[in-house]
Design an enzyme around this catalytic site. Structure first.
Site, short mmCIF file in Angstrom:
data_model
loop_
_atom_site.label_atom_id
_atom_site.label_comp_id
_atom_site.label_asym_id
_atom_site.label_seq_id
_atom_site.Cartn_x
_atom_site.Cartn_y
_atom_site.Cartn_z
N GLU A 107 0.84 -1.21 0.00
CA GLU A 107 0.00 0.00 0.00
C GLU A 107 0.87 1.25 0.00
OE1 GLU A 107 -0.83 -2.66 1.66
OE2 GLU A 107 -2.80 -3.06 0.80
N HIS B 98 -9.33 -4.88 11.20
CA HIS B 98 -9.95 -4.72 9.89
C HIS B 98 -11.37 -4.17 9.97
CE1 HIS B 98 -7.01 -7.86 8.02
NE2 HIS B 98 -6.45 -6.69 8.26
#
Lengths: 455, 413
Positions: free
Chosen positions: A189, A258
């Site tokens: 990322e 998450h």
């Protein structure tokens, strides 16, 4: 016992105004919440509602009168059974003994913030044909339409091309636009966000898909320290037109790392624009606006919402401007403000409240930066009560911010403290029962709404 | 459990000398000038691994230019004299700004002493439109591309003449027109962004290439590694520079490098051709940069260049290097001083002299002082005309939103 109706202060700092129009006449019976008159200040025109029930015994200030000081009696309200003459008499006596506290109000700071004017109106013309579409399809259409319109727009992220997207948002885009514009990336990322930020600095318009915004934590330095600030730090020479999008917030059973809602995190950052749509129509119109925007935009979606269907305007090209809330449901008793998936709980709660005789007004913020304060304030000034609803944590929440703004700009209109319904102040547990407890529910919203209505 | 196994332990790099001990560069090999071969630019990485472990050097101790890199470079005397002038200007500018910081005309400064050749020489390989993503020690890129030093001073002073409107730390210059993106205060982010910028250039069919810059210490950041992944995977038209000046503030370069191989050799893990170059040799840096730029322009992909140099001064005006290294270490640095080496070469060629050099130094210093007077007439950190708060709300967004306009009005503008 008759009461004087006083010239209202439409903002904490208003000192006088024009009584533009009376909407009632002497002898009319009025109910609480009924609009009595229109008041103009130098900044706005506002409707003015009755607080108590009764009969208009006498109008003291005719319409068209300018320079009416705040707290000046403008009419006399008689209780049921009381004659108009008695009412005027009884109202006048205490008024003479105890003059209205004009001075106290006039001492307010001179710099008045603009009085709120609701910007909530339809986003497409009335009579527009509609089609049913999931949020997923709406997002895909938005990207495809903008990629057709501007060849500088491209999509990059993990699994967006060959795999057609981890949540199938990019299904079919590789076939239509090719591998030059729909780009699978290595699992970094930090890397692909830096790449996209650099490409945007060079004039392209990347859409970065994060498999979830939780993974964007790795890349947050590029988003905040580079994308959001480059235009500013380069003295306006070079900016970063980019969209960071992907699912945000809790899905189901994905645990502490998450399940985070980043709405408040990103909304804090000047230089970013932050969008969190609820409906498919808003998802489409706002994503198209985001892609066209010359600034970096954080576009927060929700995995649970991807499969939900909504009516979407069947138009070749429609966009929704940032900074404009949508009123989903009008009501007079309490204002419920939410955004994103929080709207599901909020609309559900409004139904339950209606069954108990509480008319809730439901506002979907849609964008968190810019934020449509005016629509919220106008509603709170009407209902005098407010509950905010979001999935994120309670500290530094969007609701905290709204509470502060309401207190600053509509303090005198509040009949109860604003309540923030949020997720619990814990990392998201994995177990289903605990997960359910950690999240805000429609019952939480109902309880909060009844609490501010003192019911 | 294996009784014969040794207890586990970790090994961490350490410098060879600390304050109070004698400088020691005995394990730092200095290859002979002119000895390194010059492969064609389309040579596959695996066939030129020697260039990542040796060193491209052109100027020898006698000031002679030697070897295939010198022959291919063929830089004429005028260009070399101009290069010397750029380095002298940067050195004089640094000296004046260091004094200005000590006089509290600015809060902070970072000088280039000993590293002037790298940025001044590298710029000679670039064309208008190319973009550098530099660190704080490549101001030579601006000077060699003609950016006015008076404007640089205004940036350092944060006065009303600063094109950045007083928003950035001193020395974090930005000029799109001069191919100088800006400088990130967070280490490393610019490296991967340079790769992205170059990919954008290629995707949009432009001709501009990008140059990424990073220090030896920051190669430990993930940005460095991610940049190499993308540069390699997409054969990006970018030059990946590592300035190895031995010291990341107080951290010796071995910490990031792991006491093995070279920084240049990191390119080979990604199949990226890598050059290790004498960073104190102006001609060698121009030669290496042009070789790498040609590769980028011909779609042959990225090149990694390790510029080997020595940070002769402190990291910044906030740093005292005598606390972590011998104060005379710079004097024993085996690659010498970049200004002296080019000066001696030009004298050896008969186009320059000690007298003319002294005269040029004086003229350049006078020019720098004149520019400084003009900059200080506008203002310094605490005096004179500073950027207006009216502009403080500009450029947060491309178009100013109403709430910022209101804040500006409430601030009285």
């Amino acid at each position: 016992m008759a009461t004087d109706i006083l010239m209202p202060a439409l903002s904490p700092t208003m000192e006088e105004g024009t009584l533009a129009k009376w909407l009632v006449k002497e002898g009319d019976t009025v109910t609480s919440g009924q609009i009595l008159a229109e008041i103009e200040t130098d900044k706005a025109t506002m409707e003015f509602e009755a607080v108590d029930e009764g009969t208009i015994a006498k109008i003291l200030v005719p319409e068209g009168t300018a320079g009416v000081k705040v707290n000046t009696p403008i009419a006399v309200l008689a209780e049921d059974g009381e004659s108009a003459a008695d009412a005027v008499q009884s109202a006048a006596a205490p008024a003479a003994a105890a003059p209205a506290p004009v001075a106290a109000v006039a001492a307010a700071p001179a710099e008045a913030p603009a009085a709120p004017v609701s910007k909530a109106s339809a986003d497409w013309p009335e009579g527009t044909p509609m089609k049913t579409m999931t949020v997923r399809e709406a997002l895909r259409e938005a990207m495809a339409e903008e990629m057709r319109a501007d060849e500088n727009v491209y999509l990059m992220g993990e699994e967006v091309a060959e795999y057609q997207g981890a949540y199938k948002i990019s299904q079919g885009l590789l076939d239509e636009f090719g591998e030059k514009r729909v780009i699978d990336t290595p699992i970094t990322e930090y890397g692909f966000t830096g790449i996209a930020v650099g490409a945007a600095m060079g004039g392209l318009r990347p859409i970065v898909e994060f498999m979830t915004f939780n993974f964007a934590m790795q890349a947050v330095d590029h988003i905040i320290n580079s994308a959001a600030k480059t235009l500013y730090m380069s003295g306006g020479q070079m900016g970063c037109p980019i969209v960071f999008r992907g699912p945000n917030g809790a899905a189901a059973r994905v645990g502490a790392q998450h399940s985070q809602d980043y709405a408040a995190w990103y909304a804090m950052i000047p230089g970013l624009k932050v969008v969190m749509p609820y409906s498919a129509a808003d998802a489409k119109g706002l994503l198209k606006t985001a892609i066209r925007d010359p600034n970096p935009v954080v576009f927060l979606e929700n995995e649970i919402m991807y499969g939900r269907s909504f009516e979407v305007p069947d138009l070749e090209d429609f966009t929704i401007p940032f900074g404009k809330a949508r009123i989903w449901r009008e009501g007079t008793d309490v204002t419920l403000v939410s955004f994103g998936i929080g709207m599901s709980h909020t609309l559900e709660a409004a139904e339950k409240l209606a069954a108990e005789g509480i008319a809730a007004e439901v506002i979907d913020l849609r964008t968190l930066r810019p934020l449509d304060y005016d629509t919220v304030l106008a509603s709170v000034m009407k209902t005098n009560r407010c509950v905010t609803v979001e999935e994120g944590w309670p500290v530094g929440a969007i609701g905290n911010h709204l509470s502060a703004v309401i207190m600053e700009r509509a303090f005198d209109y509040l009949d109860a403290p604003v309540i923030n319904v949020t997720g619990k102040d814990v990392p998201m547990p994995y177990a289903a029962n605990l997960e359910k407890l950690a999240l805000a529910t429609s019952d939480d919203v109902v309880a909060a709404a009844k609490s501010v209505c003192y019911r | 459990m294996d009784p014969a196994a040794p207890p586990l332990r970790l090994t961490f790099g350490a410098p060879h000398a600390r304050p109070g001990t004698a400088p020691d560069f005995s394990d730092f090999p200095v290859p002979e000038a002119g000895a390194m071969r010059r492969p064609p630019v389309d040579t596959p990485a695996e066939e030129m691994r020697d260039l990542a472990f040796g060193m491209i050097r052109i100027l020898d101790d006698a000031g002679e230019a030697r070897g295939p890199w010198a022959e291919a470079l063929a830089l004429d005397d005028a260009a070399q004299l101009e290069g010397l002038r750029h380095m002298l200007t940067l050195r004089a500018y640094d000296a004046r700004m260091l004094l200005a910081q000590r006089q509290q005309k600015t809060s902070f400064y970072m000088q280039h002493l000993g590293e002037e050749a790298i940025s001044c020489a590298f710029q000679r390989a670039l064309r208008p439109g190319d973009m550098n993503f530099p660190t704080y020690r490549q101001a030579g890129l601006l000077i060699a591309s003609g950016y006015p030093i008076g404007t640089m001073m205004c940036q350092v002073y944060g006065n009303d003449g600063d094109p950045g409107r007083g928003r950035q730390l001193p020395v974090l210059y930005s000029s799109k027109a001069h191919g100088f993106f800006s400088i990130s205060g967070n280490l490393g982010t610019q490296y991967i962004q340079a790769v992205g910028w170059a990919m954008g250039s290629a995707l949009s069919g432009a001709e501009a290439i990008a140059a990424a810059w990073i220090g030896d210490g920051s190669t430990a950041e993930s940005d460095f590694h991610a940049a190499l992944v993308f540069a390699s995977s997409y054969r990006v038209p970018v030059i990946l520079n590592i300035v190895n000046n031995q010291w990341a503030i107080s951290t010796y370069q071995e910490v990031a490098r792991g006491s093995v191989g070279t920084f240049a050799a990191r390119g080979h893990g990604f199949g990226i051709p890598a050059l290790r170059v004498d960073g104190n040799d102006y001609l060698a840096v121009v030669a290496a940069a042009r070789w790498a730029a040609e590769r980028a322009r011909r779609n042959l992909g990225p090149t990694l260049i390790e510029h080997v140099t020595y940070r002769a001064a402190g990291h910044s005006t906030s740093d005292d290097p005598s606390a972590y290294r011998p104060s005379d270490e710079g004097a024993s640095w085996p690659l010498g001083d970049p200004v002296a080496r080019l000066r001696d070469h030009l004298i050896a060629r008969g186009v320059w002299s000690a007298e003319r050099h002294a005269q040029a130094e004086a003229e350049i210093l006078a020019g720098v002082i004149e520019a400084q007077k003009q900059a200080e007439a506008i203002g310094t950190l605490h005096q004179g005309r500073r950027p207006s708060p009216a502009e403080m709300f500009d450029d947060v967004y491309a178009e100013m939103p109403p709430h910022l306009r209101r804040q500006r009005q409430q601030a009285g503008f």
